[in-house]
Design a protein around this motif. Structure first.
Motif, PDB file in Angstrom:
ATOM      1  N   UNK A  86       0.811  -1.221   0.000  1.00  0.00           N
ATOM      2  CA  UNK A  86       0.000   0.000   0.000  1.00  0.00           C
ATOM      3  C   UNK A  86       0.843   1.269   0.000  1.00  0.00           C
ATOM      4  N   UNK A  87       1.988   1.239  -0.666  1.00  0.00           N
ATOM      5  CA  UNK A  87       2.923   2.362  -0.652  1.00  0.00           C
ATOM      6  C   UNK A  87       3.188   2.950  -2.035  1.00  0.00           C
ATOM      7  N   UNK A  88       2.345   2.678  -3.018  1.00  0.00           N
ATOM      8  CA  UNK A  88       2.586   3.193  -4.371  1.00  0.00           C
ATOM      9  C   UNK A  88       2.608   4.718  -4.420  1.00  0.00           C
ATOM     10  N   UNK A  89       1.839   5.360  -3.564  1.00  0.00           N
ATOM     11  CA  UNK A  89       1.818   6.824  -3.573  1.00  0.00           C
ATOM     12  C   UNK A  89       3.154   7.419  -3.136  1.00  0.00           C
ATOM     13  N   UNK A  90       4.010   6.602  -2.534  1.00  0.00           N
ATOM     14  CA  UNK A  90       5.330   7.055  -2.086  1.00  0.00           C
ATOM     15  C   UNK A  90       6.375   6.996  -3.199  1.00  0.00           C
ATOM     16  N   UNK A  91       5.993   6.483  -4.367  1.00  0.00           N
ATOM     17  CA  UNK A  91       6.972   6.268  -5.424  1.00  0.00           C
ATOM     18  C   UNK A  91       7.743   7.532  -5.820  1.00  0.00           C
ATOM     19  N   UNK A  92       7.105   8.701  -5.997  1.00  0.00           N
ATOM     20  CA  UNK A  92       7.897   9.903  -6.318  1.00  0.00           C
ATOM     21  C   UNK A  92       8.916  10.257  -5.235  1.00  0.00           C
ATOM     22  N   UNK A  93       8.547  10.110  -3.979  1.00  0.00           N
ATOM     23  CA  UNK A  93       9.479  10.404  -2.887  1.00  0.00           C
ATOM     24  C   UNK A  93      10.606   9.371  -2.846  1.00  0.00           C
ATOM     25  N   UNK A  94      10.282   8.117  -3.126  1.00  0.00           N
ATOM     26  CA  UNK A  94      11.298   7.070  -3.158  1.00  0.00           C
ATOM     27  C   UNK A  94      12.295   7.358  -4.278  1.00  0.00           C
ATOM     28  N   UNK A  95      11.778   7.745  -5.439  1.00  0.00           N
ATOM     29  CA  UNK A  95      12.651   8.071  -6.577  1.00  0.00           C
ATOM     30  C   UNK A  95      13.560   9.247  -6.244  1.00  0.00           C
ATOM     31  N   UNK A  96      13.031  10.247  -5.559  1.00  0.00           N
ATOM     32  CA  UNK A  96      13.839  11.415  -5.183  1.00  0.00           C
ATOM     33  C   UNK A  96      14.942  11.009  -4.209  1.00  0.00           C
ATOM     34  N   UNK A  97      14.618  10.183  -3.227  1.00  0.00           N
ATOM     35  CA  UNK A  97      15.624   9.726  -2.276  1.00  0.00           C
ATOM     36  C   UNK A  97      16.682   8.853  -2.958  1.00  0.00           C
ATOM     37  N   UNK A  98      16.249   8.018  -3.869  1.00  0.00           N
ATOM     38  CA  UNK A  98      17.175   7.159  -4.605  1.00  0.00           C
ATOM     39  C   UNK A  98      18.139   8.016  -5.416  1.00  0.00           C
ATOM     40  N   UNK A  99      17.601   9.040  -6.076  1.00  0.00           N
ATOM     41  CA  UNK A  99      18.446   9.939  -6.874  1.00  0.00           C
ATOM     42  C   UNK A  99      19.449  10.671  -5.995  1.00  0.00           C
ATOM     43  N   UNK A 100      19.025  11.073  -4.803  1.00  0.00           N
ATOM     44  CA  UNK A 100      19.952  11.732  -3.873  1.00  0.00           C
ATOM     45  C   UNK A 100      21.103  10.803  -3.509  1.00  0.00           C
ATOM     46  N   UNK A 101      20.792   9.527  -3.285  1.00  0.00           N
ATOM     47  CA  UNK A 101      21.848   8.565  -2.951  1.00  0.00           C
ATOM     48  C   UNK A 101      22.805   8.380  -4.123  1.00  0.00           C
ATOM     49  N   UNK A 102      22.261   8.297  -5.337  1.00  0.00           N
ATOM     50  CA  UNK A 102      23.114   8.170  -6.525  1.00  0.00           C
ATOM     51  C   UNK A 102      24.007   9.390  -6.688  1.00  0.00           C
ATOM     52  N   UNK A 103      23.421  10.571  -6.519  1.00  0.00           N
ATOM     53  CA  UNK A 103      24.181  11.815  -6.666  1.00  0.00           C
ATOM     54  C   UNK A 103      25.285  11.910  -5.627  1.00  0.00           C
ATOM     55  N   UNK A 104      24.984  11.488  -4.404  1.00  0.00           N
ATOM     56  CA  UNK A 104      25.969  11.539  -3.336  1.00  0.00           C
ATOM     57  C   UNK A 104      27.172  10.656  -3.657  1.00  0.00           C
ATOM     58  N   UNK A 105      26.909   9.470  -4.168  1.00  0.00           N
ATOM     59  CA  UNK A 105      27.982   8.545  -4.522  1.00  0.00           C
ATOM     60  C   UNK A 105      28.780   9.087  -5.715  1.00  0.00           C
ATOM     61  N   UNK A 106      28.084   9.732  -6.651  1.00  0.00           N
ATOM     62  CA  UNK A 106      28.729  10.253  -7.857  1.00  0.00           C
ATOM     63  C   UNK A 106      29.392  11.605  -7.642  1.00  0.00           C
ATOM     64  N   UNK A 107      29.187  12.211  -6.489  1.00  0.00           N
ATOM     65  CA  UNK A 107      29.776  13.520  -6.224  1.00  0.00           C
ATOM     66  C   UNK A 107      29.025  14.646  -6.902  1.00  0.00           C
ATOM     67  N   UNK A 108      27.747  14.474  -7.103  1.00  0.00           N
ATOM     68  CA  UNK A 108      26.920  15.487  -7.746  1.00  0.00           C
ATOM     69  C   UNK A 108      26.061  16.154  -6.684  1.00  0.00           C
ATOM     70  N   UNK A 109      25.965  17.479  -6.771  1.00  0.00           N
ATOM     71  CA  UNK A 109      25.131  18.234  -5.849  1.00  0.00           C
ATOM     72  C   UNK A 109      24.014  18.884  -6.653  1.00  0.00           C
ATOM     73  N   UNK A 110      22.803  18.828  -6.124  1.00  0.00           N
ATOM     74  CA  UNK A 110      21.672  19.491  -6.765  1.00  0.00           C
ATOM     75  C   UNK A 110      21.499  20.872  -6.164  1.00  0.00           C
ATOM     76  N   UNK A 111      21.054  21.792  -6.985  1.00  0.00           N
ATOM     77  CA  UNK A 111      20.846  23.141  -6.497  1.00  0.00           C
ATOM     78  C   UNK A 111      19.814  23.878  -7.320  1.00  0.00           C
ATOM     79  N   UNK A 112      19.488  25.059  -6.840  1.00  0.00           N
ATOM     80  CA  UNK A 112      18.496  25.891  -7.521  1.00  0.00           C
ATOM     81  C   UNK A 112      18.903  27.347  -7.351  1.00  0.00           C
TER      82      UNK A 112
END
Length: 181
Positions: A86-112
């Motif tokens: 019953x957690x499908x609605x969490x998919x966008x947040x899961x994807x965002x957290x996953x991307x943060x982990x990938x970026x952290x390992x790759x040395x990429x920082x997100x900004x605005x």
């Protein structure tokens, strides 16, 4: 708050599986693409949140969506697990957290970077290059404009915010006047 913890746990679990299989980048790309598709389809998100539909009905809709995106079997299994729990609605947040982990390992920082008026591409590239030089890391910088800041810039990099906007300066001045300084 609970949603963030749940999303982080699921993202970590998929990331761990991706590391074992050497597919972290692929899973991340597919998750972000799926989350983008879901954000663009608010009706689908409402359907996944609706408790009147059982997990099997949600999985059937999800299956059609995943077939169109042609994702790896592990991502399909992961999404089916989310449906079962019953957690499908969490998919966008899961994807965002996953991307943060990938970026952290790759040395990429997100900004605005927010300015009053839109900037041309050459100016954006120059600013991004300078900021990358200062941080020493690759920077994924999103540019936005907001007339309400009145002037100056608001820069968010990672968890740090530099608010050098005229609006912020006027707010500080207002607070100082109230305190009699």
């Amino acid at each position: 708050m609970t949603g963030n913890i749940v999303a982080r746990r699921y993202a970590k679990a998929l990331y761990a599986v991706g590391e074992k299989q050497g597919e972290t980048e692929a899973y991340g790309k597919e998750l972000v693409e799926l989350a983008g598709t879901l954000r663009g389809a608010p009706d689908a998100m409402r359907f996944f949140r609706n408790p009147l539909f059982n997990a099997e009905e949600k999985k059937a809709v999800l299956k059609q969506l995943l077939e169109k995106l042609s994702v790896k079997q592990m991502v399909v299994n992961f999404c089916n697990l989310l449906a079962d729990k019953g957690r499908l609605e969490e998919l966008p947040a899961i994807a965002a957290d996953y991307k943060k982990m990938l970026d952290e390992v790759s040395g990429i920082i997100s900004g605005k970077l927010v300015t009053v008026k839109p900037m041309d591409a050459a100016r954006q590239a120059d600013i991004q290059k300078r900021l990358e030089g200062q941080t020493g890391k690759k920077l994924e910088l999103e540019f936005a404009d907001d007339a309400e800041i009145l002037g100056g810039v608001v820069l968010e990099i990672g968890d740090k915010v530099l608010d050098a906007s005229l609006r912020a300066q006027l707010q500080i001045l207002k607070e100082n006047i109230k305190r009699g300084e």
